[in-house]
Scaffold this active site. Sequence first.
Site, PDB file in Angstrom:
ATOM      1  N   LYS A   7      20.459  17.331  75.090  1.00 29.04           N
ATOM      2  CA  LYS A   7      21.363  16.452  74.354  1.00 29.04           C
ATOM      3  C   LYS A   7      20.645  15.139  74.084  1.00 29.04           C
ATOM      4  O   LYS A   7      20.222  14.444  75.011  1.00 29.04           O
ATOM      5  CB  LYS A   7      22.630  16.210  75.172  1.00 29.04           C
ATOM      6  CG  LYS A   7      23.605  15.264  74.482  1.00 29.04           C
ATOM      7  CD  LYS A   7      24.908  15.149  75.261  1.00 29.04           C
ATOM      8  CE  LYS A   7      25.862  14.197  74.576  1.00 29.04           C
ATOM      9  NZ  LYS A   7      27.120  14.045  75.338  1.00 29.04           N
TER      10      LYS A   7
ATOM     11  N   ARG B 216      32.764   8.731  68.728  1.00 28.84           N
ATOM     12  CA  ARG B 216      33.130   7.606  69.592  1.00 28.84           C
ATOM     13  C   ARG B 216      34.395   6.928  69.081  1.00 28.84           C
ATOM     14  O   ARG B 216      35.181   6.396  69.859  1.00 28.84           O
ATOM     15  CB  ARG B 216      31.939   6.670  69.771  1.00 28.84           C
ATOM     16  CG  ARG B 216      30.849   7.415  70.554  1.00 28.84           C
ATOM     17  CD  ARG B 216      29.707   6.575  71.034  1.00 28.84           C
ATOM     18  NE  ARG B 216      28.671   7.468  71.582  1.00 28.84           N
ATOM     19  CZ  ARG B 216      27.420   7.141  71.775  1.00 28.84           C
ATOM     20  NH1 ARG B 216      27.010   5.924  71.481  1.00 28.84           N
ATOM     21  NH2 ARG B 216      26.572   8.012  72.276  1.00 28.84           N
TER      22      ARG B 216
ATOM     23  N   ARG C  63      23.191   5.207  75.466  1.00 29.51           N
ATOM     24  CA  ARG C  63      23.042   6.186  76.546  1.00 29.51           C
ATOM     25  C   ARG C  63      21.585   6.610  76.710  1.00 29.51           C
ATOM     26  O   ARG C  63      21.301   7.726  77.121  1.00 29.51           O
ATOM     27  CB  ARG C  63      23.878   7.426  76.232  1.00 29.51           C
ATOM     28  CG  ARG C  63      25.351   7.167  75.934  1.00 29.51           C
ATOM     29  CD  ARG C  63      26.143   8.467  76.067  1.00 29.51           C
ATOM     30  NE  ARG C  63      27.441   8.433  75.433  1.00 29.51           N
ATOM     31  CZ  ARG C  63      28.510   7.792  75.902  1.00 29.51           C
ATOM     32  NH1 ARG C  63      28.416   7.081  77.010  1.00 29.51           N
ATOM     33  NH2 ARG C  63      29.656   7.858  75.262  1.00 29.51           N
TER      34      ARG C  63
ATOM     35  N   GLU D 183      14.484  20.507  80.252  1.00 33.00           N
ATOM     36  CA  GLU D 183      15.931  20.404  80.513  1.00 33.00           C
ATOM     37  C   GLU D 183      16.598  21.785  80.417  1.00 33.00           C
ATOM     38  O   GLU D 183      17.457  22.127  81.235  1.00 33.00           O
ATOM     39  CB  GLU D 183      16.587  19.454  79.503  1.00 33.00           C
ATOM     40  CG  GLU D 183      16.241  17.979  79.692  1.00 33.00           C
ATOM     41  CD  GLU D 183      17.040  17.324  80.826  1.00 33.00           C
ATOM     42  OE1 GLU D 183      17.779  18.031  81.540  1.00 33.00           O
ATOM     43  OE2 GLU D 183      16.915  16.093  80.989  1.00 33.00           O
TER      44      GLU D 183
ATOM     45  N   LYS E  43      22.091  19.689  71.104  1.00 34.04           N
ATOM     46  CA  LYS E  43      22.992  18.773  70.413  1.00 34.04           C
ATOM     47  C   LYS E  43      22.268  17.483  70.072  1.00 34.04           C
ATOM     48  O   LYS E  43      21.600  16.944  70.947  1.00 34.04           O
ATOM     49  CB  LYS E  43      24.162  18.489  71.355  1.00 34.04           C
ATOM     50  CG  LYS E  43      25.163  17.511  70.846  1.00 34.04           C
ATOM     51  CD  LYS E  43      26.206  17.294  71.910  1.00 34.04           C
ATOM     52  CE  LYS E  43      27.171  16.243  71.441  1.00 34.04           C
ATOM     53  NZ  LYS E  43      28.112  15.883  72.467  1.00 34.04           N
TER      54      LYS E  43
ATOM     55  N   SER F  81      29.830  15.179  65.170  1.00 33.24           N
ATOM     56  CA  SER F  81      30.732  14.381  64.325  1.00 33.24           C
ATOM     57  C   SER F  81      30.025  13.758  63.122  1.00 33.24           C
ATOM     58  O   SER F  81      30.537  13.799  62.003  1.00 33.24           O
ATOM     59  CB  SER F  81      31.405  13.300  65.168  1.00 33.24           C
ATOM     60  OG  SER F  81      30.449  12.437  65.754  1.00 33.24           O
TER      61      SER F  81
ATOM     62  N   TYR G 175      33.375  20.922  63.803  1.00 30.16           N
ATOM     63  CA  TYR G 175      34.701  20.453  63.387  1.00 30.16           C
ATOM     64  C   TYR G 175      35.183  21.195  62.153  1.00 30.16           C
ATOM     65  O   TYR G 175      36.359  21.111  61.805  1.00 30.16           O
ATOM     66  CB  TYR G 175      34.653  18.944  63.127  1.00 30.16           C
ATOM     67  CG  TYR G 175      34.230  18.196  64.367  1.00 30.16           C
ATOM     68  CD1 TYR G 175      35.146  17.930  65.373  1.00 30.16           C
ATOM     69  CD2 TYR G 175      32.896  17.827  64.577  1.00 30.16           C
ATOM     70  CE1 TYR G 175      34.756  17.302  66.545  1.00 30.16           C
ATOM     71  CE2 TYR G 175      32.497  17.198  65.738  1.00 30.16           C
ATOM     72  CZ  TYR G 175      33.426  16.944  66.723  1.00 30.16           C
ATOM     73  OH  TYR G 175      33.036  16.341  67.889  1.00 30.16           O
TER      74      TYR G 175
HETATM   75  C1  PBG Z   1      30.035  12.868  75.734  1.00 30.24           C
HETATM   76  C2  PBG Z   1      30.058  13.549  74.439  1.00 30.24           C
HETATM   77  C3  PBG Z   1      29.705  13.022  73.199  1.00 30.24           C
HETATM   78  C4  PBG Z   1      29.892  14.011  72.255  1.00 30.24           C
HETATM   79  C5  PBG Z   1      30.374  15.126  72.925  1.00 30.24           C
HETATM   80  N1  PBG Z   1      30.447  14.825  74.288  1.00 30.24           N
HETATM   81  C6  PBG Z   1      29.322  11.686  72.760  1.00 30.24           C
HETATM   82  C7  PBG Z   1      28.304  10.906  73.369  1.00 30.24           C
HETATM   83  O1  PBG Z   1      27.414  11.380  74.067  1.00 30.24           O
HETATM   84  O2  PBG Z   1      28.421   9.708  73.133  1.00 30.24           O
HETATM   85  C8  PBG Z   1      29.625  13.840  70.809  1.00 30.24           C
HETATM   86  C9  PBG Z   1      30.110  14.893  69.906  1.00 30.24           C
HETATM   87  C10 PBG Z   1      30.091  14.530  68.499  1.00 30.24           C
HETATM   88  O3  PBG Z   1      29.509  13.535  68.059  1.00 30.24           O
HETATM   89  O4  PBG Z   1      30.693  15.297  67.731  1.00 30.24           O
HETATM   90  N2  PBG Z   1      30.961  13.386  76.623  1.00 30.24           N
END
Ligand code: PBG
Length: 328
Positions: free
Chosen positions: A201, A211, A222, A238, A253, A279, A318
Amino acid sequence: MPNSSDYPVIRPRRLRRTAALRRLVAETRVHPSDLVLPVFVKEGLTEPVEIATMPGVHQHSVDSVRKLAVEAARAGLGGLMPFAVPAVRDAIGSAATDPDGILNVTTRAIKEEIGDDLVVIPDLCLDEFTDHGHCGVLRPDGSVDNDATLDRYAEMGLALADAGADLLGASGMMDGQIGFVRAALDAAGKTDTGLLAYAAKYASAFYGPFRDAVESQLQGDRRTYQQDTANAAEALLEIDLDIEQGADIVMVKPALPYLDIVKAAAERSPVPVAAYHISGEYAQIVAAAERGWIDRDAAFLEALTSIKRAGAGIIATYAAMEAAALLR
Ligand code: PBG
């Protein structure tokens, strides 16, 4: 100039001439059952509220997500990934481990509604529940405390397993999280609850709309736990670690900017590989289509087909419902 009869022209175009020929020779097919729909539920809502940065996607109430779950099952989707927006947040994300917390309530409600017709994969992470917005608990100096976070994840995982989760979407990127949660589940007899590891990720700019969707409290970023865009070898490490620690599925991701990682994961992983079309990837297509700059349906199908072609048999998106309708 040679004459075309002087040598045999190899003609790949022959198989592209008609839609029937193209369909017959298609190497990759996306099926609704490959698709997992992320859903947002906000505590206290009575009506769904559209998310401004993700037109077509809503924050749901527990009741409206029940209806959506039934529609998703009817559409033949593979699963649902619930995320929750709690009414109250604190430093350790207490609502995440409360059996009456909104994600646990949502998971229970969805399972009650659709039973085993869909795979239900709630998010196992603290970021929606903490008042600082980080995925873990903090040390006094503000840094994320990896090992203290593992205890919270184990507790949260047990609560979600009790609520009926089929798989837990371990998205926090803490070292050792898969092994730690696996051990906690097994010790509690929850041997049937699986782990979908967000193995690779990346710290991505494309998470922006998400967010908003979860009303994230995050200040800063992060980058001390999510991966650096520049790195591929680290992603393979990982992925290997998560498989070693007992991941049932590994996920990459975001999806489209990291198809090289999806492909590498598919080549080395003995467990199924998923990718999350996130997203910002959704929002880009929707926003451009709203301006009439691209064809929304074609863009979604192209994105999903490409993610599958790269090697992800499972795609979180989505656009799952609309893609399923297009694919029918
Ligand atoms: C964190 C999490 C995130 C997403 C899924 N789980 C966001 C992040 O790491 O800030 C993002 C998913 C998306 O952007 O569609 N629990």
